[in-house]
Design an enzyme around this catalytic site. Structure first.
Site, mmCIF file in Angstrom:
data_model
loop_
_atom_site.group_PDB
_atom_site.id
_atom_site.type_symbol
_atom_site.label_atom_id
_atom_site.label_comp_id
_atom_site.label_asym_id
_atom_site.label_seq_id
_atom_site.Cartn_x
_atom_site.Cartn_y
_atom_site.Cartn_z
ATOM 1 N N CYS A 29 45.471 46.508 62.453
ATOM 2 C CA CYS A 29 45.057 47.239 60.948
ATOM 3 C C CYS A 29 44.704 46.006 59.876
ATOM 4 O O CYS A 29 43.945 46.768 58.720
ATOM 5 C CB CYS A 29 46.922 46.475 60.155
ATOM 6 N N ARG A 56 46.711 34.877 62.345
ATOM 7 C CA ARG A 56 45.337 34.960 62.676
ATOM 8 C C ARG A 56 45.368 36.559 62.192
ATOM 9 O O ARG A 56 46.584 37.006 62.229
ATOM 10 C CB ARG A 56 44.633 34.979 64.231
ATOM 11 N N CYS A 92 50.778 47.753 58.740
ATOM 12 C CA CYS A 92 50.540 47.623 59.602
ATOM 13 C C CYS A 92 51.133 48.583 60.441
ATOM 14 O O CYS A 92 52.862 48.741 60.668
ATOM 15 C CB CYS A 92 50.431 46.437 60.167
ATOM 16 N N TYR A 94 35.542 48.109 23.869
ATOM 17 C CA TYR A 94 35.281 49.460 24.650
ATOM 18 C C TYR A 94 34.234 47.857 26.071
ATOM 19 O O TYR A 94 34.720 48.282 27.090
ATOM 20 C CB TYR A 94 33.743 49.801 24.737
ATOM 21 N N THR A 145 54.141 35.778 67.039
ATOM 22 C CA THR A 145 53.123 36.287 67.819
ATOM 23 C C THR A 145 51.595 35.814 66.826
ATOM 24 O O THR A 145 51.069 35.534 67.027
ATOM 25 C CB THR A 145 52.840 38.187 66.371
ATOM 26 N N CYS A 151 45.746 41.000 62.098
ATOM 27 C CA CYS A 151 45.661 41.436 62.644
ATOM 28 C C CYS A 151 44.584 42.563 63.512
ATOM 29 O O CYS A 151 43.423 42.969 62.837
ATOM 30 C CB CYS A 151 47.186 42.497 62.179
ATOM 31 N N ASP A 197 38.230 55.923 17.824
ATOM 32 C CA ASP A 197 37.284 56.577 18.609
ATOM 33 C C ASP A 197 37.590 58.236 18.602
ATOM 34 O O ASP A 197 38.401 58.368 18.529
ATOM 35 C CB ASP A 197 37.668 56.599 20.264
ATOM 36 N N TRP A 200 35.063 48.348 17.701
ATOM 37 C CA TRP A 200 34.837 49.937 18.802
ATOM 38 C C TRP A 200 34.358 48.932 20.014
ATOM 39 O O TRP A 200 34.581 49.207 20.782
ATOM 40 C CB TRP A 200 34.593 50.173 18.132
#
Length: 531
Positions: free
Chosen positions: A62, A57, A32, A432, A24, A59, A448, A428
């Site tokens: 979807c 290309r 899809c 973080y 296609t 779809c 912590d 720490w």
């Protein structure tokens, strides 16, 4: 395995790879809904750009260009992962391939060769695919003239824009716009703004995200308000962007909506539409929407200690941030104080040094101060110990000078070493920042207080050495384990949800100090001797 995912329409693989159908000439996401193609007609590509480069290309059924990003770009620390994070942030559009390569410390040729070898497309093709997606979004959600859409999406010329849209979507720009009725475009977008969906895969615990952000929201910069839809809370904040500023709104999920809904509603007001791609990329990072929660929950859920936490809160995410410099400042402000106290300090600095919006938007009035503004701020404006003030201004100066970098393209180990070399910045704070600013999924914070309280609630030893040994089994998802432990500590102080989060002032507080914190102490009570 990939064909089995296509045959079963498994949405967990959307964004992980793309299926091109030779019979296609189109490419699709694995989920899809169209008739499954024969295996002999399928070719698989790691990126949409690679499929486009091979002549396929998108779809129209979807919309494979609208899937979440691959979770690999979250956790990979190699050149390809770092490059993809920067491309997603729009660096190629702003600085070109040479600028991207310079940020990564490689030559343009080395970068091109590595990306093509692994992803099937070079940086220009990857950026082009993102520009095409942005153009489609603008065409289908705004009434902007086509010429304005072309330049807002990052194309260098209208001809390049037209050729790309025809190649990717097999439509002219006008034809692509006509697929969405004008009435739907007008109703979807706020006045002068954009309305879009932020896709995610798997389950999403949006309550945790909104609670987490609400607890830390800086007045004037952020807020959580009742959403337009009943039972929905909306997170709102200002954004400082490369070409201007913006205001973002992201809705959580209602209690009646499944965690696997697949998207969060988002609205954006931008002073310059060229910032659209960057704004969306940063919001996705903030909400950790490219994560693979099934992989995280499968491993952590099998652990004897964490299993019941994982099963009770599937889809819990590890929030990132929209601005790593802002997060760095806030991390230092949070050293040895409660979350509420850190928020108050940040609010005072925002009022004094943050740029004001031309017009307020609800409760939003300010942009968070830049590192440059805070690096030269008056000492009396910092209501904190002198050592921590010096740590903050020193960090801001390093960010301005570029001796410390915190963008998505940095090497995490190098950034950690550069941060640790600064006075007043300890493990720490570095951990973080790795977890939130650098999107590292495998960070554990053994010192912590919130982690300690969460472990104690689970009947485990909470001292740093014992915690670190226990967490070894949670790699490579220790950042998510930290959030589950914070949530457990929060729930110990109140009911789940917003009420529990409001009580969680002891969670996420820097105990990056040289003294032992008593087992019964709250984060507000913990005192450190290290600046």
């Amino acid at each position: 395995m990939r064909y089995r995912a296509v045959d079963s329409r498994d949405s967990r693989f959307d964004g992980v790879f793309f299926t091109a159908v030779t019979s296609t000439g189109i490419y699709c996401r694995p989920s899809c809904p169209a008739v499954t193609p024969k295996r002999v007609n399928c070719t698989f590509y790691p990126t949409a750009a690679a499929a486009q480069g091979a002549g396929f290309r998108a779809c129209r059924r979807c919309r494979p260009d609208s899937v979440p990003g691959s979770p690999e770009w979250n956790h990979r620390a190699d050149l390809v992962g770092r490059a993809m994070r920067l491309i997603g942030d729009g660096v190629v559009d702003r600085e070109g391939v040479a600028g991207l390569a310079d940020r990564l410390g490689y030559s343009s040729r080395q970068l091109q060769r590595q990306l093509i070898a692994e992803l099937g497309a070079g940086p220009i093709a990857l950026a082009r695919a993102r520009r095409a997606q942005t153009a489609r979004l603008l065409l289908q959600t705004t009434g902007l003239p086509v010429t304005e859409v072309a330049f807002a999406a990052g194309f260098a010329s209208v001809r390049q824009f037209n050729d790309t849209i025809r190649e990717v979507y097999d439509r002219t720009p006008s034809g692509l716009r006509a697929e969405v009725a004008a009435g739907r475009r007008a109703s979807a977008a706020p006045a002068g703004g954009l309305s879009l969906r932020l896709a995610y895969r798997g389950a999403l615990d949006s309550d945790h995200l909104i609670d987490f952000l609400a607890l830390r929201a800086i007045p004037g910069v952020e807020e959580v308000v009742a959403g337009v839809r009943r039972g929905v809370r909306t997170y709102r904040r200002t954004l400082a962007l490369p070409y201007g500023h913006g205001v973002a709104e992201v809705d959580g999920l209602a209690a009646t909506e499944p965690r696997t809904r697949g998207w969060l509603d988002c609205r954006l007001q931008l002073t310059d539409l060229r910032d659209l791609t960057t704004a969306v990329h940063r919001l996705r990072a903030l909400f950790d929407l490219d994560a693979d929660p099934d992989a995280v929950d499968e491993q952590l859920g099998a652990d004897a200690t964490l299993g019941r936490l994982i099963r009770s809160r599937p889809g819990l995410r590890s929030p990132g941030h929209v601005d790593p410099h802002e997060l760095a400042v806030r991390a230092v402000l949070g050293q040895q104080v409660t979350v509420g106290a850190a928020r108050t300090l940040a609010g005072r600095l925002a009022e004094k040094y943050g740029a004001a919006l031309p017009e307020p938007s609800g409760g939003l009035r300010l942009l968070f101060p830049t590192a440059a503004a805070l690096a030269t701020a008056a000492p009396e404006d910092f209501a904190m110990p002198a050592a921590r003030r010096r740590a903050l201004t020193g960090l801001c100066a390093a960010l301005v000078e570029g001796t410390v970098r915190l963008d998505g393209g940095v090497d995490r180990e190098q950034a950690a070493a550069e941060l640790l070399a600064l006075p007043g910045i300890g493990p720490w704070t570095v951990g973080y920042l790795r977890m939130r600013a650098l999107a590292d999924p495998d960070v554990f914070l053994p010192s912590d207080v919130g982690v300690r309280h969460g472990l104690l609630r689970l009947g485990e030893a909470g001292d740093p050495d014992s915690a670190a040994r226990l967490a070894q089994a949670w790699a490579p998802w220790r950042s998510y384990a930290v959030h589950h432990l914070w949530a457990a500590a929060s729930a110990a102080g109140g009911a789940p949800g917003a009420a529990g989060a409001a009580a969680a002032v002891t969670v996420e507080t820097n105990v990056d100090v040289d003294v032992e914190v008593p087992a019964g102490a709250t984060a507000g009570e913990s005192k450190g001797t290290r600046a």
